[in-house]
Design an enzyme around this catalytic site. Structure first.
Site, mmCIF file in Angstrom:
data_model
loop_
_atom_site.group_PDB
_atom_site.id
_atom_site.type_symbol
_atom_site.label_atom_id
_atom_site.label_comp_id
_atom_site.label_asym_id
_atom_site.label_seq_id
_atom_site.Cartn_x
_atom_site.Cartn_y
_atom_site.Cartn_z
ATOM 1 C CE LYS A 172 11.758 -12.953 0.217
ATOM 2 N NZ LYS A 172 10.883 -14.110 0.029
ATOM 3 C CE LYS A 240 9.044 -5.768 -1.632
ATOM 4 N NZ LYS A 240 9.225 -6.565 -0.458
HETATM 5 P P1 NAP Z 1 0.258 -7.515 1.801
HETATM 6 O O1 NAP Z 1 -0.769 -8.589 1.695
HETATM 7 O O2 NAP Z 1 0.169 -6.329 0.919
HETATM 8 O O3 NAP Z 1 0.264 -7.025 3.323
HETATM 9 C C1 NAP Z 1 0.996 -5.930 3.757
HETATM 10 C C2 NAP Z 1 0.471 -5.480 5.091
HETATM 11 O O4 NAP Z 1 1.211 -4.343 5.522
HETATM 12 C C3 NAP Z 1 -0.997 -5.045 5.035
HETATM 13 O O5 NAP Z 1 -1.607 -5.516 6.197
HETATM 14 C C4 NAP Z 1 -0.916 -3.522 5.012
HETATM 15 O O6 NAP Z 1 -2.014 -2.900 5.628
HETATM 16 C C5 NAP Z 1 0.313 -3.274 5.837
HETATM 17 N N1 NAP Z 1 0.973 -1.997 5.508
HETATM 18 C C6 NAP Z 1 1.364 -1.577 4.295
HETATM 19 N N2 NAP Z 1 2.013 -0.394 4.387
HETATM 20 C C7 NAP Z 1 2.002 -0.065 5.700
HETATM 21 C C8 NAP Z 1 2.501 1.028 6.418
HETATM 22 N N3 NAP Z 1 3.174 2.020 5.824
HETATM 23 N N4 NAP Z 1 2.286 1.052 7.756
HETATM 24 C C9 NAP Z 1 1.633 0.057 8.377
HETATM 25 N N5 NAP Z 1 1.146 -1.040 7.740
HETATM 26 C C10 NAP Z 1 1.341 -1.085 6.418
HETATM 27 O O7 NAP Z 1 1.727 -8.083 1.611
HETATM 28 P P2 NAP Z 1 2.275 -9.570 1.896
HETATM 29 O O8 NAP Z 1 2.129 -10.365 0.664
HETATM 30 O O9 NAP Z 1 1.722 -10.063 3.185
HETATM 31 O O10 NAP Z 1 3.843 -9.237 2.026
HETATM 32 C C11 NAP Z 1 4.412 -8.671 3.206
HETATM 33 C C12 NAP Z 1 5.918 -8.775 3.100
HETATM 34 O O11 NAP Z 1 6.293 -10.153 2.984
HETATM 35 C C13 NAP Z 1 6.520 -8.065 1.881
HETATM 36 O O12 NAP Z 1 7.760 -7.491 2.208
HETATM 37 C C14 NAP Z 1 6.696 -9.191 0.896
HETATM 38 O O13 NAP Z 1 7.719 -8.908 -0.044
HETATM 39 C C15 NAP Z 1 7.052 -10.346 1.817
HETATM 40 N N6 NAP Z 1 6.736 -11.707 1.323
HETATM 41 C C16 NAP Z 1 5.532 -11.983 0.753
HETATM 42 C C17 NAP Z 1 5.274 -13.283 0.311
HETATM 43 C C18 NAP Z 1 3.962 -13.657 -0.362
HETATM 44 O O14 NAP Z 1 3.905 -14.752 -0.965
HETATM 45 N N7 NAP Z 1 2.922 -12.849 -0.306
HETATM 46 C C19 NAP Z 1 6.225 -14.291 0.481
HETATM 47 C C20 NAP Z 1 7.423 -13.980 1.111
HETATM 48 C C21 NAP Z 1 7.666 -12.685 1.527
HETATM 49 P P3 NAP Z 1 -3.410 -2.666 4.865
HETATM 50 O O15 NAP Z 1 -4.229 -3.892 5.162
HETATM 51 O O16 NAP Z 1 -3.968 -1.444 5.462
HETATM 52 O O17 NAP Z 1 -3.084 -2.529 3.398
#
Ligand code: NAP
Length: 313
Positions: A172, A240
């Site tokens: 990744k 990150k």
């Molecule tokens: P996001 O929308 O910011 O969602 C993150 C989730 O994690 C939110 O529900 C948040 O809760 C929760 N969270 C954050 N810190 C936490 C903690 N300490 N304890 C418990 N829950 C926590 O992020 P995302 O875009 O879905 O990305 C998630 C992961 O997938 C990341 O590692 C990212 O690099 C990876 N990723 C993302 C994409 C993309 O296109 N977005 C693609 C591939 C991979 P709250 O609702 O309370 O904030």
């Protein structure tokens, strides 16, 4: 009785993935730090859990999809975390993107507690999560990977085991290097084309049909032309990931000069307060280097979501 999945982290990626697991017939108990998103899962046929313990107790599969290494660590090893509440024998799939060394370490802790750990970061963005067609790069034991096939099939299309624990995260990191480089060059091409007054939509159409074509161009080209930077994938998260790949490359004694340059551009965009934009918002900094553009990102509501914490991610 259907197989139960405890799903932690219902953000941009987690929520649509959890919904696809519901559609595939799993019982999905979702927990989200901010409870409203768990209610969205409940409205789609899943169950809203009030705590991590409630989500994971009795589940055969436990999924985490949270931002960064410390978040996964907290959710796994915290006092009220997964290790404290999960049934022995459950498979823990971490779809988050985190440091490979941390993934390896957490997998060892999970194994010690009787869980079957798989690091399984994904690629394909929000559209891939919604359509259930993500690419999934998996590290862990082959038997555990095989036994989780139905779970992976519900959210992904290209699903490959790439080696032991931590390997999924290493692959990744390479993915994020390639994507950031693509976005950086696409942004430069857009600024270049606009400087010549070329019909940019037509230009991107023809570029997309040749060797310059890419998923990045398909998914991000028009958004750059429209300066439409609602996430998607937040620049703070790509920042990150550039930290992960530059550190891991240094550790391995490998030079990634182009990646290092793009990492600086991503860092600059985040430092300007734009970490809440989609990663296509890298265009804002590329424009500034040429004295063009109007830092359009400042107008975007999502820019205000960037917290100091994300800036430091
Ligand atoms: P996001 O929308 O910011 O969602 C993150 C989730 O994690 C939110 O529900 C948040 O809760 C929760 N969270 C954050 N810190 C936490 C903690 N300490 N304890 C418990 N829950 C926590 O992020 P995302 O875009 O879905 O990305 C998630 C992961 O997938 C990341 O590692 C990212 O690099 C990876 N990723 C993302 C994409 C993309 O296109 N977005 C693609 C591939 C991979 P709250 O609702 O309370 O904030």
């Amino acid at each position: 009785m259907s197989t139960t999945i405890g799903f932690i982290g219902l953000g941009i990626m987690g929520l649509p993935m959890a919904k696809n697991l519901v559609k595939a017939g799993f019982t999905v108990r979702g927990y989200n730090r901010t409870p409203a998103k768990a209610q969205e899962l409940a409205a789609a046929g899943g169950e809203a859990a009030d705590s991590i313990a409630e989500a994971v107790a009795g589940a055969q599969f436990i999924i985490t999809m949270v931002p960064d290494s410390p978040d996964v660590e907290a959710v796994l090893t915290g006092d009220d975390g997964i290790l404290a509440a999960a049934d022995a024998g459950a498979t823990w799939i971490d779809f988050s993107t985190i440091r490979p060394d941390v993934a390896k370490d957490l997998a060892a802790q999970a194994k010690e507690a009787g869980l079957k750990p798989l690091d399984a970061p994904v690629s394909g963005g929000e559209p891939g999560a919604i359509d259930g067609v993500l690419s999934i790069m998996v590290g862990g034991e082959e038997a555990d990977f095989d036994a989780a096939a139905d779970v992976f099939d519900a959210v992904g299309k290209t699903i490959v085991r790439v080696g032991p624990s931590g390997s999924g995260q290493t692959v990744k990191a390479a993915n994020q290097l390639i994507v950031a480089g693509n976005i950086g060059l696409l942004a430069e091409a857009v600024v270049f084309l606009e400087a010549y007054g070329v019909e940019t939509a037509s230009a991107l159409q023809v570029l997309g049909g040749g060797l310059a074509g890419s998923k990045v161009l398909e998914q991000k080209g028009q958004k750059m032309l429209d300066r439409e930077f609602a996430p998607g994938f937040r620049l703070a998260l790509h920042h990150k990931d550039m930290g992960i790949v530059t550190a891991a490359a240094r550790e391995a004694g490998v030079a990634i000069p182009l990646g290092a340059a793009v990492a600086q551009l991503v860092a600059a965009t985040v430092a300007q307060g734009n970490g809440g934009l989609d990663h296509s918002g890298l265009l804002t900094v590329v424009e500034q280097l040429s004295g063009s553009g109007d830092t359009a990102a400042d107008d975007t509501a999502s820019a205000q979501e960037t917290t100091a914490q994300e800036g430091a991610a």
